[in-house]
Design an enzyme around this catalytic site. Sequence first.
Site, PDB file in Angstrom:
ATOM      1  CD  GLN A   1      -5.119 -15.760 -31.604  1.00  0.00           C
ATOM      2  OE1 GLN A   1      -5.235 -14.959 -30.533  1.00  0.00           O
ATOM      3  NE2 GLN A   1      -4.688 -16.882 -31.693  1.00  0.00           N
TER       4      GLN A   1
ATOM      5  CE  LYS B   1      -7.776 -12.988 -27.822  1.00  0.00           C
ATOM      6  NZ  LYS B   1      -7.036 -14.144 -27.691  1.00  0.00           N
TER       7      LYS B   1
ATOM      8  CG  ASN C   1      -6.969 -23.362 -19.865  1.00  0.00           C
ATOM      9  OD1 ASN C   1      -6.370 -23.114 -20.935  1.00  0.00           O
ATOM     10  ND2 ASN C   1      -7.814 -24.309 -19.958  1.00  0.00           N
TER      11      ASN C   1
ATOM     12  CB  SER D   1      -8.305 -23.814 -31.829  1.00  0.00           C
ATOM     13  OG  SER D   1      -8.780 -23.534 -30.223  1.00  0.00           O
TER      14      SER D   1
ATOM     15  CE  LYS E   1     -10.053 -21.310 -33.620  1.00  0.00           C
ATOM     16  NZ  LYS E   1     -10.637 -20.765 -32.682  1.00  0.00           N
TER      17      LYS E   1
ATOM     18  CB  THR F   1      -2.804 -22.729 -23.864  1.00  0.00           C
ATOM     19  OG1 THR F   1      -3.814 -22.801 -24.559  1.00  0.00           O
ATOM     20  CG2 THR F   1      -1.852 -21.452 -23.986  1.00  0.00           C
TER      21      THR F   1
ATOM     22  CE  LYS G   1      -0.945 -16.241 -29.908  1.00  0.00           C
ATOM     23  NZ  LYS G   1      -2.060 -16.211 -28.577  1.00  0.00           N
TER      24      LYS G   1
ATOM     25  N   GLY H   1     -11.923 -19.764 -26.364  1.00  0.00           N
ATOM     26  CA  GLY H   1     -11.850 -18.953 -25.075  1.00  0.00           C
ATOM     27  C   GLY H   1     -10.705 -18.133 -24.866  1.00  0.00           C
ATOM     28  CG  ASP H   2      -7.900 -14.810 -24.054  1.00  0.00           C
ATOM     29  OD1 ASP H   2      -7.051 -15.213 -24.829  1.00  0.00           O
ATOM     30  OD2 ASP H   2      -7.793 -13.705 -23.306  1.00  0.00           O
TER      31      ASP H   2
END
Length: 453
Positions: free
Chosen positions: A114, A129, A244, A384, A93, A212, A117, A168-169
């Site tokens: 990630q 990622k 964002n 998410s 993810k 976020t 996290k 997204g990123d």
Amino acid sequence: MAFKNAYVKSVYEDLVKKNEGQKEFLQAAQEILESLELIVEKRPEIEREHILERFVEPERLIQFRVAWLDDNNVVRVNRGYRVQYNSAIGPYKGGLRFHPSVNQSILKFLGLEQVLKNSLTTLPMGGGKGGSDFDPKGKSDKEVMRFCQAFMTELYRHIGADTDVPAGDIGVGGREVAYMFGQYKRLRNEFTGVLTGKGLSFGGSLARTQATGYGLCYFTQEALKTLKNDSFKGKTVAVSGAGNVATYAIEKAQSLGAKVVTCSDSNGWIYDPEGIDVALLKEVKEVKRARLTEYAAARKSAQYFEKKNGEHGVWQYKVDIALPCATQNELNLEDAKMLVKNGVIAVCEGANMPTELEAAHYLIDNGIIYGPGKASNAGGVATSGLEMCQNSARLSWTFEEVDSKLEAIMKNIFHNAHNTAVKYGVRENDLLTGANIAGFEKVCDAMLAQGVF
Ligand code: NDP
Ligand code: 2IT
């Protein structure tokens, strides 16, 4: 570099040999491995089972060609990637980044972060990622659509709702996720929650857009309360970025009683002593997709400064709290010194690895609350995870339900990092060591239990 443990040192040295020139990846790996020395010394099975060597190596790295047609029917070619880093605790993810700087080093640093996290969120998600060196700036909407469709035409064979769930990123928001989702659905002939950050009419979760930035403020608020008996109320805040994460961090900080006086993009920054006008910022960035110069043109109190090298930018002002929300390595040692001199009490990261390692150490050594991105920006991926839950159950929760779960998750992440720092005998504001060890423990236990892989 100051490794004390011979095993950890050898893992890092081997990584340097194998990943020459991958500056961002080695930076993230060094930061994480430095923290993990403490747990390696307590748990000999980590060395015995070679867990660290496996932990730093991605399970799979996919690189592919993305060919697409621009508005003049000229063929364009970009590179696409997906790094499937670690699946010990759940399906891969993590977000997709579209930016010209994207390469293996950047995606591997993001993928490794990630993994920890996602573990910290307590939800069952492994880490991954991906992205492309495609630059969405200056492209028409139809060009973005054709690129996203071409990108998914290869990516679809590697992902799935129980395999790997992108989101997204930088450069990938609701518009891009929607184009990619549509293409996945057509290719597979199935409607599943294979991407998060979707639109509300096709399986998206309320509050994912805000998550976020809001989550960053929930984390910071809990840290201020616990460590300084303080809050956002009446504080002056510097934010970097205007995308964002920055937008919703500004919105939440102001609703909690702070005044945010800066934001920035890659060309320059805004100083607005009256406080950023969030409605105007959204109009300029989200609706018009324009530059911050337009924000300054529309607001009397705002000053715009073009970015030149070696300046402190948004970090030069006298603020109580700094929230870097743009990109990696945007806050260096000199900036950290400037912030501390000006009386900052907390620096919490909305972006991934925005603070250089020496700068992070300087902040921690000076007693500043330092929220490392893998803890303080985990609200995006946590929500998410909540979107995945809703998709699996085929229902949707209200904004308030999702937002209150997000707040609880962020408070828990802070306390987990804080308690772990205390347990391992480092400074109690060393949330970096705390978050790294706390995130690693769950992944390590799952890897040990599942045998050699
Ligand atoms: P956006 O694309 O929405 O916004 C990115 C912002 O950062 C823009 O203002 C952009 O300016 C600026 N920026 C990007 N690259 C650079 C650069 N090289 N130098 C200076 N400024 C730059 O992305 P997000 O807000 O989603 O992401 C921001 C950060 O937050 C990233 O580090 C991302 O990894 C992280 N993050 C994002 C999450 C999410 O859910 N979206 C979750 C957790 C972390 P410009 O428009 O000029 O490029
Ligand atoms: O860095 C990140 O955590 C993200 N870009 C969000 C990832 C996600 O899967 O929501």
